[in-house]
Enzyme design. Structure first.
Site, PDB file in Angstrom:
ATOM      1  N   CYS A 247       0.940  -1.233   0.238  1.00 37.60           N
ATOM      2  CA  CYS A 247      -0.183  -0.152   0.101  1.00 37.60           C
ATOM      3  C   CYS A 247       0.830   1.224  -0.047  1.00 37.60           C
ATOM      4  O   CYS A 247       1.575   1.760  -1.041  1.00 37.60           O
ATOM      5  CB  CYS A 247      -0.813  -0.042   1.242  1.00 37.60           C
ATOM      6  SG  CYS A 247      -2.176   1.192   0.938  1.00 37.60           S
ATOM      7  N   HIS A 332      -3.888  -5.502   0.021  1.00 39.52           N
ATOM      8  CA  HIS A 332      -3.605  -6.036   1.169  1.00 39.52           C
ATOM      9  C   HIS A 332      -3.553  -7.184   1.383  1.00 39.52           C
ATOM     10  O   HIS A 332      -4.599  -8.057   1.604  1.00 39.52           O
ATOM     11  CB  HIS A 332      -4.594  -5.344   2.362  1.00 39.52           C
ATOM     12  CG  HIS A 332      -4.308  -3.821   2.360  1.00 39.52           C
ATOM     13  ND1 HIS A 332      -3.315  -3.418   3.495  1.00 39.52           N
ATOM     14  CD2 HIS A 332      -4.868  -2.862   1.908  1.00 39.52           C
ATOM     15  CE1 HIS A 332      -3.492  -2.232   3.481  1.00 39.52           C
ATOM     16  NE2 HIS A 332      -4.302  -1.670   2.589  1.00 39.52           N
ATOM     17  N   GLU A 334      -2.266  -9.211   3.617  1.00 37.70           N
ATOM     18  CA  GLU A 334      -2.780  -9.605   4.803  1.00 37.70           C
ATOM     19  C   GLU A 334      -4.405  -9.620   5.111  1.00 37.70           C
ATOM     20  O   GLU A 334      -4.740  -9.960   6.217  1.00 37.70           O
ATOM     21  CB  GLU A 334      -1.911  -8.966   5.826  1.00 37.70           C
ATOM     22  CG  GLU A 334      -2.614  -7.518   6.175  1.00 37.70           C
ATOM     23  CD  GLU A 334      -2.387  -6.469   5.151  1.00 37.70           C
ATOM     24  OE1 GLU A 334      -3.110  -5.601   5.431  1.00 37.70           O
ATOM     25  OE2 GLU A 334      -1.883  -6.716   4.119  1.00 37.70           O
TER      26      GLU A 334
END
Length: 360
Positions: A247, A332, A334
């Site tokens: 990001c 993202h 994650e």
């Protein structure tokens, strides 16, 4: 109690307040996720922003201790169509209303969130203020206040104040915190990594002094071009260790390599964004939260190649670097909230670190 949302173009929405009462000013953005409101609230990338959820019912599973991505809510305000007052989930410890009140966050419910989203899509992200009152008065004064509002150094507002170490028995990873989500740390720890989190103000020398095997650059809020120190710092780290950026870390790395960024009209925020991995020729559903993008015509093709593309608007979602062990993504992997489709990137990072360490 009644509450109002006033946008900088003069548009007014009337609803009801929840959470804390008062006034708040921020950048109004929308998130398209059907679930994950707790992760959204605690994502540091939302620092300085008032978030509108497009899904109509929010709060139905309450708030728990497991799904937070930072120690407290990071949003300036929170807007929903309908607030659930009676959550039902075995992990819930309090309602969303109670959680926001306890953390002094102003909420607004009962407005047409579809209309607000359409306005932001048509006109672009704009500043706004939530005002808890029976009547909206002194509109001109409030509009003047909106125009003067700026988000000052949001990365410095959300980064860790000190070095934090999570012990592991695997690779040593230095994680630079520009506003990281906790699941980045969790994702590394699950892969047996020894993780040391550094403040965004840490120098390259301080980071390299712990002799990490690899370096991760986290997500974070704000305009990447405002992070001049962090950009210069990344320049000093490139080539010293394998690097994986997410990001804001993705954008800062591109700027450190001479590329350019621009602000998107209304950004990408949600957990349902399709992204194509060019090399794998596969499209994945991703979690995203950003308002800026890298300009493709600014890339040095001798150094950088596009690895991932947004299937909605064609913007760059990932870059691989040809002159060093380094890759970055805009989305993202994650997740939190969102699907874990692209968690394989953490495994690729680990393999890249191992290969570099073996070669060294």
């Amino acid at each position: 109690m009644k509450a109002f949302l006033l946008l900088e173009d003069g548009t007014v929405f009337e609803g009801n307040s929840f959470g804390m009462e008062g006034d708040v000013v921020g950048e109004v953005v929308f998130n398209t996720g059907m679930t994950g409101y707790q992760e959204v609230l605690t994502d540091p990338s939302y620092c300085g922003q008032i978030v509108c959820m497009t899904y109509p019912l929010i709060g139905n599973y309450g708030v728990n201790l497991d799904d937070i991505e930072s120690v407290k809510p990071q949003v300036k305000g929170f807007i929903v169509r309908e607030l659930c007052q009676t959550p039902s989930n075995w992990r819930s410890i309090e309602s969303l209303n109670e959680y926001l009140r306890r953390n002094e966050i102003i909420g607004l419910e009962g407005i047409d969130t579809r209309e607000l989203t359409i306005i932001l899509r048509d006109k672009g992200t704009m500043k706004g203020t939530i005002v808890t009152a029976e009547k909206l008065t002194e509109v001109e004064e409030k509009l003047d206040k909106l125009k003067k509002y700026t988000i000052d150094n949001p990365v410095l507002q959300v980064t860790t104040p000190e070095i934090v170490h999570t012990a592991g028995n695997g690779l040593r990873i230095a994680l630079i915190d520009y506003g990281l989500k906790k699941n980045i740390v969790r994702s590394l720890v699950r892969r047996n990594c020894d993780v040391t989190v550094f403040p965004a103000t840490a120098t390259a020398e301080e980071i390299l002094a712990v002799n990490p095997d690899g370096i991760m650059l986290s997500n974070g809020p704000g305009d990447p071009k405002d992070c001049r120190f962090q950009i210069d710092n990344i320049k000093k780290l490139i080539g010293k260790r394998p690097i994986f950026g997410i990001c804001l870390g993705h954008q800062l790395t591109a700027l450190a390599n001479g590329a350019d960024t621009e602000k998107l009209k209304y950004g990408h925020r949600g957990c349902n964004h399709p992204v194509k991995d060019v090399e794998k020729d596969m499209t994945y559903i991703t979690s995203q939260n950003h308002g800026y993008t890298i300009l493709e015509d600014s890339l040095d093709k001798e150094v950088m190649s596009v690895s991932h593309i947004n299937m909605n608007d064609g913007t760059i979602e990932g870059i691989r670097y040809k002159n060093s062990p380094l890759f970055t993504v805009q989305f993202h992997p994650e997740a939190s909230p969102g699907p874990g489709d692209t968690a394989y990137l953490f495994d690729e990072f680990i393999e890249m670190v191992k290969k570099h360490k073996k070669g060294a």
